[in-house]
Design a protein around this motif. Sequence first.
Motif, short mmCIF file in Angstrom:
data_model
loop_
_atom_site.label_atom_id
_atom_site.label_comp_id
_atom_site.label_asym_id
_atom_site.label_seq_id
_atom_site.Cartn_x
_atom_site.Cartn_y
_atom_site.Cartn_z
N THR A 110 42.23 32.50 55.47
CA THR A 110 41.54 31.23 55.40
C THR A 110 41.52 30.73 53.95
N PRO A 111 41.26 29.44 53.73
CA PRO A 111 41.15 28.95 52.35
C PRO A 111 40.09 29.69 51.55
N GLY A 112 38.97 30.03 52.19
CA GLY A 112 37.93 30.77 51.47
C GLY A 112 38.39 32.14 51.03
N GLU A 113 39.10 32.84 51.91
CA GLU A 113 39.64 34.15 51.56
C GLU A 113 40.65 34.03 50.43
N LEU A 114 41.49 33.03 50.52
CA LEU A 114 42.51 32.84 49.48
C LEU A 114 41.88 32.52 48.13
N ARG A 115 40.84 31.73 48.14
CA ARG A 115 40.19 31.40 46.87
C ARG A 115 39.65 32.65 46.19
N GLY A 116 38.99 33.51 46.97
CA GLY A 116 38.43 34.74 46.39
C GLY A 116 39.50 35.71 45.93
N ARG A 117 40.60 35.78 46.67
CA ARG A 117 41.61 36.80 46.39
C ARG A 117 42.62 36.38 45.33
N THR A 118 42.62 35.09 44.96
CA THR A 118 43.50 34.62 43.89
C THR A 118 42.76 34.48 42.56
N GLU A 119 41.51 34.89 42.52
CA GLU A 119 40.66 34.63 41.35
C GLU A 119 41.27 35.15 40.06
N ARG A 120 41.90 36.33 40.09
CA ARG A 120 42.48 36.90 38.88
C ARG A 120 43.79 36.21 38.48
N MET A 121 44.37 35.46 39.40
CA MET A 121 45.65 34.80 39.13
C MET A 121 45.48 33.33 38.77
N HIS A 122 44.53 32.68 39.47
CA HIS A 122 44.25 31.28 39.19
C HIS A 122 42.85 30.96 39.70
N ALA A 123 42.06 30.29 38.88
CA ALA A 123 40.69 29.95 39.26
C ALA A 123 40.67 28.57 39.92
N PRO A 152 41.75 33.40 68.87
CA PRO A 152 40.55 33.77 69.63
C PRO A 152 39.67 34.73 68.83
N GLY A 153 38.37 34.46 68.85
CA GLY A 153 37.44 35.33 68.15
C GLY A 153 37.29 35.03 66.68
N THR A 154 37.98 34.00 66.17
CA THR A 154 37.86 33.65 64.75
C THR A 154 37.20 32.28 64.63
N LYS A 155 36.51 32.06 63.50
CA LYS A 155 35.80 30.80 63.28
C LYS A 155 36.68 29.76 62.59
N GLU A 156 37.69 30.22 61.83
CA GLU A 156 38.51 29.30 61.05
C GLU A 156 39.99 29.55 61.30
N ALA A 157 40.77 28.49 61.14
CA ALA A 157 42.22 28.64 61.18
C ALA A 157 42.69 29.29 59.89
N ARG A 158 43.84 29.91 59.92
CA ARG A 158 44.38 30.60 58.77
C ARG A 158 45.76 30.05 58.38
N TYR A 159 46.04 30.13 57.09
CA TYR A 159 47.35 29.74 56.59
C TYR A 159 48.27 30.95 56.53
N VAL A 160 49.57 30.71 56.73
CA VAL A 160 50.56 31.78 56.72
C VAL A 160 51.76 31.31 55.91
N GLU A 161 52.38 32.24 55.18
CA GLU A 161 53.58 31.88 54.41
C GLU A 161 54.79 31.86 55.35
N LEU A 162 55.80 31.05 55.01
CA LEU A 162 56.96 30.87 55.86
C LEU A 162 58.23 31.48 55.28
N LEU A 163 58.12 32.28 54.21
CA LEU A 163 59.31 32.93 53.67
C LEU A 163 59.77 34.09 54.55
N SER A 164 58.83 34.80 55.16
CA SER A 164 59.20 35.93 56.00
C SER A 164 59.35 35.47 57.44
N GLY A 165 60.04 36.26 58.22
CA GLY A 165 60.31 35.86 59.59
C GLY A 165 59.35 36.45 60.58
N THR A 166 58.11 36.70 60.18
CA THR A 166 57.16 37.37 61.05
C THR A 166 56.10 36.43 61.60
#
Length: 217
Positions: A110-123, A152-166
Amino acid sequence: MDLPKLDAIDARVLGSLIEKELTTPAYYPLSLNALVNACNQSNNRDPVMSLGEPEVNRALDKLRDRKLAVVISGGENKVFKFRHKATETLELTGPEIALLCVLLLRGPQTPGELRGRTERMHAFADPADVVATLGRLADRPAPLVALQLKQPGTKEARYVELLSGTVESKPVESAPVVRHLSSDTQRMQQLEEDNKSLRADLGKLRADFDAFRKKFE
Protein backbone atom coordinates in the motif's frame (compact mmCIF):
# COMPACT_ATOMS: atom_id res chain seq x y z
CA MET A 1 10.92 1.35 -24.63
CA ASP A 2 10.07 -2.29 -23.96
CA LEU A 3 10.41 -3.27 -20.33
CA PRO A 4 12.97 -5.96 -19.46
CA LYS A 5 11.16 -8.97 -18.03
CA LEU A 6 12.71 -10.25 -14.81
CA ASP A 7 12.12 -13.42 -12.84
CA ALA A 8 11.99 -13.50 -9.03
CA ILE A 9 15.77 -13.93 -8.63
CA ASP A 10 16.55 -11.17 -11.13
CA ALA A 11 14.19 -8.85 -9.23
CA ARG A 12 15.81 -9.72 -5.90
CA VAL A 13 19.33 -9.06 -7.23
CA LEU A 14 18.34 -5.75 -8.83
CA GLY A 15 16.41 -4.62 -5.77
CA SER A 16 19.33 -5.49 -3.48
CA LEU A 17 21.79 -3.49 -5.60
CA ILE A 18 19.48 -0.47 -5.57
CA GLU A 19 18.87 -0.74 -1.83
CA LYS A 20 22.56 -0.88 -0.93
CA GLU A 21 23.39 2.07 -3.17
CA LEU A 22 20.76 4.18 -1.40
CA THR A 23 21.24 2.99 2.20
CA THR A 24 24.95 2.07 2.49
CA PRO A 25 26.75 4.02 -0.27
CA ALA A 26 30.12 3.64 1.50
CA TYR A 27 30.02 -0.11 0.80
CA TYR A 28 28.73 0.16 -2.76
CA PRO A 29 29.33 -1.20 -5.46
CA LEU A 30 29.00 -4.74 -4.05
CA SER A 31 31.24 -7.76 -4.34
CA LEU A 32 29.55 -11.00 -5.32
CA ASN A 33 29.70 -12.25 -1.74
CA ALA A 34 28.18 -9.03 -0.39
CA LEU A 35 25.45 -9.15 -3.02
CA VAL A 36 24.56 -12.76 -2.14
CA ASN A 37 24.28 -11.75 1.52
CA ALA A 38 22.09 -8.79 0.58
CA CYS A 39 19.78 -10.99 -1.47
CA ASN A 40 19.42 -13.47 1.41
CA GLN A 41 18.67 -10.97 4.17
CA SER A 42 15.85 -12.01 6.46
CA ASN A 43 14.73 -8.41 7.08
CA ASN A 44 13.11 -6.18 4.45
CA ARG A 45 12.59 -9.13 2.10
CA ASP A 46 9.43 -10.93 1.06
CA PRO A 47 9.82 -13.77 0.45
CA VAL A 48 13.09 -14.59 2.22
CA MET A 49 15.40 -16.41 -0.20
CA SER A 50 18.46 -18.63 0.08
CA LEU A 51 20.45 -17.97 -3.07
CA GLY A 52 23.94 -19.18 -3.92
CA GLU A 53 26.65 -17.51 -5.98
CA PRO A 54 25.76 -19.42 -9.20
CA GLU A 55 22.15 -18.20 -9.08
CA VAL A 56 23.15 -14.62 -8.36
CA ASN A 57 25.78 -14.75 -11.11
CA ARG A 58 23.20 -15.93 -13.65
CA ALA A 59 20.87 -13.12 -12.62
CA LEU A 60 23.70 -10.59 -12.96
CA ASP A 61 24.42 -11.82 -16.48
CA LYS A 62 20.77 -11.32 -17.41
CA LEU A 63 20.68 -7.87 -15.82
CA ARG A 64 23.84 -6.87 -17.67
CA ASP A 65 22.29 -8.03 -20.97
CA ARG A 66 19.30 -5.80 -20.20
CA LYS A 67 21.57 -2.86 -19.31
CA LEU A 68 20.37 -2.91 -15.71
CA ALA A 69 23.71 -3.84 -14.10
CA VAL A 70 27.42 -3.56 -14.80
CA VAL A 71 30.57 -5.21 -13.45
CA ILE A 72 33.47 -3.08 -12.23
CA SER A 73 37.04 -4.32 -12.15
CA GLY A 74 38.48 -4.55 -8.69
CA GLY A 75 41.90 -3.19 -9.73
CA GLU A 76 44.93 -4.65 -7.99
CA ASN A 77 42.95 -6.93 -5.65
CA LYS A 78 41.06 -8.37 -8.66
CA VAL A 79 37.76 -8.45 -6.80
CA PHE A 80 34.93 -7.72 -9.19
CA LYS A 81 32.12 -5.52 -7.94
CA PHE A 82 28.65 -4.87 -9.29
CA ARG A 83 26.32 -1.91 -9.49
CA HIS A 84 22.91 -1.36 -11.03
CA LYS A 85 22.05 0.93 -13.95
CA ALA A 86 18.28 1.03 -13.42
CA THR A 87 18.23 4.77 -12.76
CA GLU A 88 19.87 5.53 -16.10
CA THR A 89 18.34 2.80 -18.24
CA LEU A 90 14.78 3.32 -16.99
CA GLU A 91 15.21 7.10 -16.59
CA LEU A 92 14.05 7.27 -12.99
CA THR A 93 14.11 10.05 -10.42
CA GLY A 94 15.27 9.55 -6.83
CA PRO A 95 11.75 9.09 -5.40
CA GLU A 96 10.83 6.72 -8.25
CA ILE A 97 13.86 4.45 -7.82
CA ALA A 98 13.22 4.25 -4.07
CA LEU A 99 9.65 3.04 -4.60
CA LEU A 100 10.66 0.60 -7.33
CA CYS A 101 13.37 -0.80 -5.06
CA VAL A 102 10.98 -1.62 -2.22
CA LEU A 103 8.42 -3.12 -4.61
CA LEU A 104 11.12 -5.37 -6.09
CA LEU A 105 12.22 -6.52 -2.63
CA ARG A 106 8.89 -6.88 -0.85
CA GLY A 107 6.15 -7.37 -3.42
CA PRO A 108 2.77 -5.59 -3.58
CA GLN A 109 2.31 -2.85 -0.96
CA THR A 110 0.00 0.00 0.00
CA PRO A 111 1.13 3.64 -0.28
CA GLY A 112 1.38 3.81 3.51
CA GLU A 113 3.62 0.75 3.65
CA LEU A 114 5.78 2.12 0.86
CA ARG A 115 6.18 5.46 2.59
CA GLY A 116 7.43 3.82 5.78
CA ARG A 117 9.71 1.35 4.02
CA THR A 118 11.39 3.91 1.74
CA GLU A 119 12.21 6.29 4.59
CA ARG A 120 15.97 5.58 4.50
CA MET A 121 16.05 6.03 0.72
CA HIS A 122 13.75 9.00 0.23
CA ALA A 123 11.62 11.00 2.65
CA PHE A 124 8.14 11.39 1.15
CA ALA A 125 6.17 14.32 2.55
CA ASP A 126 2.92 12.40 2.98
CA PRO A 127 0.91 9.53 1.45
CA ALA A 128 -0.29 11.84 -1.33
CA ASP A 129 3.35 12.36 -2.37
CA VAL A 130 3.79 8.58 -2.60
CA VAL A 131 0.62 8.18 -4.67
CA ALA A 132 1.66 11.00 -7.02
CA THR A 133 5.05 9.36 -7.61
CA LEU A 134 3.42 5.96 -8.18
CA GLY A 135 1.08 7.65 -10.62
CA ARG A 136 4.02 8.89 -12.67
CA LEU A 137 5.47 5.38 -12.75
CA ALA A 138 2.11 3.98 -13.82
CA ASP A 139 1.46 6.63 -16.49
CA ARG A 140 4.66 6.05 -18.44
CA PRO A 141 4.40 4.70 -22.03
CA ALA A 142 5.76 1.44 -20.59
CA PRO A 143 4.30 1.45 -17.04
CA LEU A 144 6.59 0.30 -14.25
CA VAL A 145 3.87 -0.11 -11.60
CA ALA A 146 0.17 -0.87 -11.50
CA LEU A 147 -2.53 -0.71 -8.84
CA GLN A 148 -3.97 -4.10 -7.98
CA LEU A 149 -7.62 -4.72 -7.32
CA LYS A 150 -8.30 -4.81 -3.60
CA GLN A 151 -7.76 -8.36 -2.39
CA PRO A 152 -10.27 -10.22 -0.16
CA GLY A 153 -9.63 -9.54 3.51
CA THR A 154 -7.62 -6.36 2.87
CA LYS A 155 -8.67 -2.76 3.51
CA GLU A 156 -6.55 -1.11 0.80
CA ALA A 157 -5.46 -1.81 -2.74
CA ARG A 158 -1.76 -2.43 -3.29
CA TYR A 159 0.73 -1.36 -5.92
CA VAL A 160 2.91 -3.90 -7.73
CA GLU A 161 5.98 -3.47 -9.93
CA LEU A 162 5.75 -4.61 -13.56
CA LEU A 163 9.40 -5.51 -14.26
CA SER A 164 8.97 -9.10 -13.09
CA GLY A 165 6.59 -11.56 -14.65
CA THR A 166 4.90 -12.62 -11.43
CA VAL A 167 1.94 -10.20 -11.51
CA GLU A 168 -1.34 -12.13 -11.33
CA SER A 169 -3.85 -9.54 -10.18
CA LYS A 170 -5.48 -7.22 -12.69
CA PRO A 171 -4.63 -3.54 -12.28
CA VAL A 172 -7.42 -1.03 -11.85
CA GLU A 173 -7.67 1.79 -14.32
CA SER A 174 -6.93 4.70 -12.04
CA ALA A 175 -5.12 5.44 -8.80
CA PRO A 176 -7.16 6.09 -5.68
CA VAL A 177 -8.02 9.64 -4.70
CA VAL A 178 -6.35 10.73 -1.50
CA ARG A 179 -8.43 13.19 0.48
CA HIS A 180 -6.83 15.31 3.17
CA LEU A 181 -8.89 16.30 6.21
CA SER A 182 -8.11 19.27 8.37
CA SER A 183 -7.13 18.58 11.95
CA ASP A 184 -10.42 20.15 13.11
CA THR A 185 -12.44 17.86 10.84
CA GLN A 186 -10.51 14.84 12.07
CA ARG A 187 -11.16 15.83 15.69
CA MET A 188 -14.87 16.25 15.01
CA GLN A 189 -15.07 12.85 13.36
CA GLN A 190 -13.25 11.26 16.29
CA LEU A 191 -15.61 12.96 18.76
CA GLU A 192 -18.63 11.72 16.82
CA GLU A 193 -17.28 8.17 16.83
CA ASP A 194 -16.53 8.37 20.57
CA ASN A 195 -20.02 9.73 21.21
CA LYS A 196 -21.62 6.85 19.30
CA SER A 197 -19.57 4.37 21.28
CA LEU A 198 -20.55 6.00 24.60
CA ARG A 199 -24.24 5.97 23.67
CA ALA A 200 -24.02 2.29 22.77
CA ASP A 201 -22.31 1.49 26.09
CA LEU A 202 -24.90 3.52 28.00
CA GLY A 203 -27.75 1.72 26.27
CA LYS A 204 -26.27 -1.64 27.20
CA LEU A 205 -25.84 -0.57 30.84
CA ARG A 206 -29.48 0.56 31.02
CA ALA A 207 -30.67 -2.73 29.57
CA ASP A 208 -28.55 -4.69 32.05
CA PHE A 209 -29.83 -2.57 34.95
CA ASP A 210 -33.49 -3.00 33.91
CA ALA A 211 -33.00 -6.78 33.69
CA PHE A 212 -31.38 -6.77 37.14
CA ARG A 213 -34.18 -4.64 38.66
CA LYS A 214 -36.92 -6.90 37.33
CA LYS A 215 -35.50 -9.78 39.35
CA PHE A 216 -36.60 -7.99 42.55
CA GLU A 217 -39.99 -6.72 41.43
